[in-house]
Design an enzyme around this catalytic site. Structure first.
Site, short mmCIF file in Angstrom:
data_model
loop_
_atom_site.label_atom_id
_atom_site.label_comp_id
_atom_site.label_asym_id
_atom_site.label_seq_id
_atom_site.Cartn_x
_atom_site.Cartn_y
_atom_site.Cartn_z
N GLY A 80 -2.51 91.78 46.31
CA GLY A 80 -1.70 90.69 46.89
C GLY A 80 -1.29 91.06 48.31
N LEU A 83 5.31 88.25 50.44
CA LEU A 83 6.20 89.37 50.11
C LEU A 83 5.76 90.65 50.81
CD1 LEU A 83 8.61 90.26 48.08
CD2 LEU A 83 6.77 91.38 46.84
N ALA A 84 4.43 90.85 50.85
CA ALA A 84 3.89 92.06 51.45
C ALA A 84 4.32 92.15 52.91
CB ALA A 84 2.37 92.06 51.33
N ARG A 129 -8.17 88.28 47.90
CA ARG A 129 -9.48 87.61 47.91
C ARG A 129 -10.04 87.44 49.31
NH1 ARG A 129 -9.95 84.33 42.74
NH2 ARG A 129 -11.82 83.49 43.66
N ASP A 162 13.27 94.82 39.74
CA ASP A 162 14.27 93.78 39.88
C ASP A 162 14.92 94.12 41.22
OD1 ASP A 162 16.92 92.58 39.94
OD2 ASP A 162 16.49 91.97 37.89
N HIS A 163 14.69 93.31 42.23
CA HIS A 163 15.09 93.76 43.57
C HIS A 163 16.61 93.96 43.69
CE1 HIS A 163 15.90 89.50 44.61
NE2 HIS A 163 16.65 90.00 45.57
N ASP A 217 15.20 82.32 36.73
CA ASP A 217 15.05 82.82 38.09
C ASP A 217 16.09 83.90 38.43
OD1 ASP A 217 13.73 82.59 40.68
OD2 ASP A 217 15.58 81.68 41.43
N HIS A 245 18.39 89.32 37.30
CA HIS A 245 19.41 89.92 38.18
C HIS A 245 20.79 89.97 37.51
CE1 HIS A 245 16.15 89.40 40.84
NE2 HIS A 245 16.40 88.18 41.23
N LYS A 295 21.86 77.21 43.02
CA LYS A 295 21.30 76.88 44.33
C LYS A 295 22.15 75.80 44.94
CE LYS A 295 17.23 79.11 44.13
NZ LYS A 295 17.06 80.33 44.94
C1 BG6 Z 1 14.90 85.89 43.72
C2 BG6 Z 1 14.87 84.44 43.28
O1 BG6 Z 1 14.58 86.74 42.65
O2 BG6 Z 1 16.21 86.19 44.19
C3 BG6 Z 1 15.26 83.53 44.41
O3 BG6 Z 1 13.55 84.12 42.84
C4 BG6 Z 1 16.60 83.93 44.99
O4 BG6 Z 1 15.32 82.17 43.98
C5 BG6 Z 1 16.62 85.43 45.31
O5 BG6 Z 1 16.84 83.17 46.16
C6 BG6 Z 1 18.02 85.88 45.71
O6 BG6 Z 1 17.95 87.20 46.16
P1 BG6 Z 1 19.02 87.77 47.19
O7 BG6 Z 1 18.63 89.19 47.38
O8 BG6 Z 1 18.87 86.94 48.44
O9 BG6 Z 1 20.36 87.58 46.58
#
Ligand code: BG6
Length: 482
Positions: A12, A17-18, A46, A177-178, A234, A239, A338
């Site tokens: 990817g 994202l990359a 690809r 999980d960022h 989401d 999170h 949102k």
């Molecule tokens: C992502 C969601 O995992 O986290 C997004 O898919 C969301 O919809 C985002 O906007 C929020 O992340 P952060 O770091 O901006 O709070």
């Protein structure tokens, strides 16, 4: 051999994202000597890109981070591109050839990270080929990084887990999980186990805990994805559950990643499930945003790719309870949505009070808009009249320190290189989080949208979420005074 000499293969590599997150993250690691010179990145996708073109893209993505031109040029020279169709077995042979060549060229010694930043349906296809075609090495480590979502309910997650573990063991799988890469989330357990707070961390002293993950942003171009997810898939299943479990878990039995994750798993398993639809609607609010014409914002149902009769929730608020002796009688209030009035990501630990005439003391851990920790406590008002006033004690990093704090993906890639699995989601965390969310989704199916509430875009959310708090003699500690 050091863990920080490696080949990172990215599936990817031409994606958003990359360029936005991953290349800058790898560059920051490189320039701060967290990756050795013995490294290469193989980008695959690809498209028929050349190495030169790929390097140009990588270079452009790190522009803002460059402090030394020579060093940046040296960095991008480690990037190689290989066009790749994930379904074509022959392409994995080519990938292996290129990996072997680069391994010799940079004297790497077999360490590999495979990072899949593609549609999750492709995860098992790729892992199967990597193992079946001997791309995996036997003289170093082989680690797999995958992005969310890990399945879309418990059943699909179990199937995915079975497929992945045919090729990778659980302890080789790094589920991103960022939020676990955020500075204040990754240090949340340190804060909790500080000798002062740890003594107060139970129903003896805590009245309630609140977590708000609010966004003013809408669904952007992601309508098709979002309508299948809603805020629960989401933000909440992943999170929110991560933050909740770190706050609620019992003390780990030992200091290892396993010990830490085991207690998080236990906490998620201890969430009280709702007994019926009445119990659910008394404790859970789902809502959708409607238009705010003055601000030129359309309602959720008018957004591109959203069916006019969509029952997908863009807002979720709930009172959760943990069936753990530590938390008996302590509600955990969570909310996320949102198109709310602002972007604020906060935790509030609200302490009990014995004087009804004063405010509760509370600890605010704020990730956004600011990164800071504040303790609000009652203090005598100055002057002759007396009375109490809630005043903050604030901790915030100085700007020069804050700018050095690793970014989310930088921290997580570094944690993967150093085998720090506590920064990643264990399979059982994902599974039990789905189990819990599935039971809510099942009740929602029965309710067929009858419980859907609405809120105006850019407002504080549905009034029902405020009523939920009133019913429990509290209020949302919001960020108006952030
Ligand atoms: C992502 C969601 O995992 O986290 C997004 O898919 C969301 O919809 C985002 O906007 C929020 O992340 P952060 O770091 O901006 O709070």
């Amino acid at each position: 051999m050091n863990d920080n000499q490696l080949i990172l293969t990215l599936f990817g590599a031409t994606g958003d994202l990359a360029a936005r997150k991953l290349y800058p993250a790898i560059y920051r690691l490189y320039k701060n000597n967290n990756i050795s010179d013995k490294f290469a990145v193989i980008g695959t996708a690809r498209r028929e890109w050349t190495n030169e073109y790929f390097r140009e893209i990588v270079y452009n993505s790190i522009l803002e981070e460059i402090t030394d031109e020579e060093n940046a040029k040296e960095f991008v020279s480690h990037f190689y591109y290989q066009p790749h169709d994930v379904n074509d077995g022959e392409h994995y042979n080519k990938l292996k050839e290129l990996s072997d060549t680069l391994d010799k060229q940079y004297n790497i010694g077999g360490n590999r990270i495979y990072y899949i930043s593609l549609n999750p349906q492709l995860f098992p296809v790729i892992t199967h080929h990597l193992s079946a075609q001997n791309v995996l090495t036997d003289n170093g480590y082989n680690r797999l990084i995958i992005e969310k979502p890990f399945g879309f309910d418990e059943e699909s997650a179990i199937e995915l887990q079975q497929q992945l573990t045919e090729s990778f063991d659980e302890n080789q799988i790094y589920r991103i999980d960022h939020y676990l890469g955020k500075e204040l989330v990754s240090s949340l357990d340190k804060l909790r186990y500080n000798n002062i707070w740890s003594q107060l961390w139970s129903n003896e002293f805590i009245d309630n805990i609140q977590i708000s993950l609010a966004e003013d942003m809408g669904i952007s171009e992601r309508g098709a994805y979002y309508d299948n997810s809603g805020v629960t898939k989401d933000m909440i299943q992943n999170h929110m559950m991560q933050i909740l479990s770190i706050l609620a878990m019992d003390n780990p039995k030992n200091a290892s990643a396993d010990g830490f994750r085991q207690e998080k798993i236990n906490a998620i398993k201890s969430l009280r499930t709702f007994e019926n639809t009445e119990d659910l609607t008394a404790n859970v609010i789902r809502a959708q945003y409607t238009a705010n014409t003055a601000e030129g914002i359309v309602g959720y149902k008018e957004e591109a790719d959203i069916p006019a009769d969509s029952q997908t929730e863009t807002y979720f608020a709930a009172k959760f309870d943990f069936e753990m002796p530590r938390w008996e009688g302590v509600p955990f209030f969570v909310r996320s949505g949102k198109r709310l009035e602002g972007k604020y990501t906060t935790i509030h630990i609200v302490f009990k009070k014995d004087d009804p005439n004063v405010e509760n003391n509370y600890l605010r851990i704020e990730f956004a808009p600011e990164m800071r920790i504040q303790f609000f406590f009652n203090q005598e008002k100055p002057g002759h009249k007396g009375g109490a006033k809630s005043v903050p004690m604030t901790f915030k990093y100085p700007t020069e320190v804050e700018s050095e704090i690793p970014h989310d993906y930088e921290r997580l890639i570094n944690a993967c290189i150093n085998n720090q699995l506590d920064h990643f989601v264990h399979w059982y965390e994902a599974q039990y989080a789905w189990q819990f969310m599935d039971h809510i989704h099942n009740y929602w199916k029965q309710l067929d949208g009858q419980d859907m509430k609405y809120y105006k875009a850019l407002s504080t959310g549905p009034v029902e979420a405020d009523e939920l708090m009133k019913a429990h003699h509290t209020k949302w500690y919001d960020c108006k005074d952030c």
